[in-house]
Design an enzyme around this catalytic site. Structure first.
Site, mmCIF file in Angstrom:
data_model
loop_
_atom_site.group_PDB
_atom_site.id
_atom_site.type_symbol
_atom_site.label_atom_id
_atom_site.label_comp_id
_atom_site.label_asym_id
_atom_site.label_seq_id
_atom_site.Cartn_x
_atom_site.Cartn_y
_atom_site.Cartn_z
ATOM 1 N NE ARG A 74 -2.508 -20.191 -3.315
ATOM 2 C CZ ARG A 74 -1.655 -20.544 -2.438
ATOM 3 N NH1 ARG A 74 -1.638 -21.931 -2.022
ATOM 4 N NH2 ARG A 74 -0.798 -19.786 -2.202
ATOM 5 C CG HIS B 280 -1.655 -23.226 3.607
ATOM 6 N ND1 HIS B 280 -1.878 -24.433 2.782
ATOM 7 C CD2 HIS B 280 -0.595 -22.482 2.926
ATOM 8 C CE1 HIS B 280 -1.208 -24.215 1.632
ATOM 9 N NE2 HIS B 280 -0.544 -23.158 1.868
ATOM 10 C CD GLN C 200 3.738 -25.185 3.670
ATOM 11 O OE1 GLN C 200 3.522 -24.464 2.455
ATOM 12 N NE2 GLN C 200 4.893 -25.612 3.999
ATOM 13 C CG ASP D 79 3.953 -17.030 6.038
ATOM 14 O OD1 ASP D 79 4.698 -16.908 5.013
ATOM 15 O OD2 ASP D 79 2.800 -17.174 6.427
ATOM 16 C CB CYS E 73 5.174 -21.860 4.250
ATOM 17 S SG CYS E 73 4.624 -20.376 4.640
ATOM 18 N NE ARG F 208 2.042 -27.707 0.442
ATOM 19 C CZ ARG F 208 1.437 -26.816 -0.059
ATOM 20 N NH1 ARG F 208 2.369 -25.583 -0.003
ATOM 21 N NH2 ARG F 208 0.486 -26.475 -0.543
#
Length: 307
Positions: free
Chosen positions: A102, A129, A132, A224, A264, A292
């Site tokens: 990450r 991402h 996700q 988001d 998310c 997830r």
């Protein structure tokens, strides 16, 4: 999923439609307890950014399939003192079976993938991402029983989430509309790539300034935060620009009557989404967060070849 064994996941484009759908089916089977893998492998987590869902879900996923996790502390490693990524990658490759990263630059995960033989998983970069989006698609599939033919509308910054959602939706045959302000549009190269994929599926990728145009008839309404990690100093300046793109009850009246809402997380209630929508009957945000773990469990089982 033997075809994914040993492979990297750096972008949604690393997965074909067939592979994506197979991963989602595996995630569903794992969630329902139909498959109980036994994986004596080690996952490393190399996180340059703060994380709740990604970190904990990877820990839980790996533990539940019988593996172990080493949480690599950047500040305690030589990489934090300037050791080249290529050198770190080659050393970690001797210790670990899979590495999730990450970080900020997409080039960092690409460097690790170049110099390490083990699978490298993009656990978030500023560009994409993918983990996700696998959970997002799993959630949509749970709600509607299918993906092809559905429409997802995304509201906000044309950021890493917008990028991976465009690529993921295009791959599985979903229409996607991105509603964002001028100067905050997605990367043109990723838009072109997503449209190329969509064209082969007979679907559409729309970039628009109009929230009303984007949401029209959408089965999935997605948002988001307006200022992602590293952009906190821009938050106040962005607020008035993004205000028309808030997901609220008025916007939802234009969506499909059976639409669901996704985010998310973390959410800034009262900014990109109102509290009543986040906590409302259409919200599937908490299922999405749980998924997830299941989606990443399926990914780990697949790239590690666990049985």
């Amino acid at each position: 999923m033997s075809g994914l064994q040993g492979r990297d996941l750096l972008s949604m484009t690393d997965l074909s439609a067939e592979e994506t759908l197979a991963l989602l089916q595996l995630a569903a089977d794992l969630k329902q307890g139909k498959i109980k893998p036994n994986c004596h492998k080690t996952l490393g987590l190399l996180f340059y950014k703060a994380s709740t869902r990604t970190r904990v879900s990877f820990f839980a996923a790996m533990s539940q399939i019988g593996g172990q996790v080493i949480d690599l502390n950047i500040g305690a490693m030589q990489i934090g003192r300037g050791e080249p990524l290529a050198d770190t990658a080659r050393v970690l490759d001797r210790y670990l079976d899979v590495l999730a990263i990450r970080t900020f630059e997409q080039s960092d995960v690409e460097t690790f993938a170049k110099y390490a033989q083990m699978p490298i998983i993009n656990a978030l970069t500023d560009l994409e991402h993918p983990c996700q989006v696998l959970a997002d698609l799993q959630t949509v599939r749970e709600c509607f029983g299918q993906l092809a033919g559905l429409k997802l509308a995304y509201f906000g910054d044309g950021n890493n989430m917008a990028h991976s959602l465009m690529l993921g939706c295009a791959t599985v045959g979903m229409d996607i509309s991105i509603a964002c302000p001028a100067n905050f549009t997605p990367d043109p190269q990723i838009v072109d790539r997503a449209r190329s994929i969509a064209a082969s599926k007979g679907t559409q990728v729309l970039i628009t300034r109009s929230p009303q145009e984007a949401v029209n008839g959408a089965q999935v309404v997605y948002t988001d935060v307006w200022a992602s990690m590293g952009q906190e100093t821009e938050s106040d300046a962005r607020m008035p620009v993004f205000a028309p793109y808030q997901v609220n009850q008025e916007l939802l009246t234009l969506a499909d009557p059976n639409s669901i809402v996704l985010h998310c997380l973390p959410a800034h209630r009262g900014e990109e989404i109102t509290d009543d929508v986040l906590e409302g009957a259409k919200s599937r945000v908490w299922d999405q967060a749980e998924n997830r773990m299941h989606a990443q469990k399926a990914l780990l089982v697949s790239v590690l070849g666990a049985e």
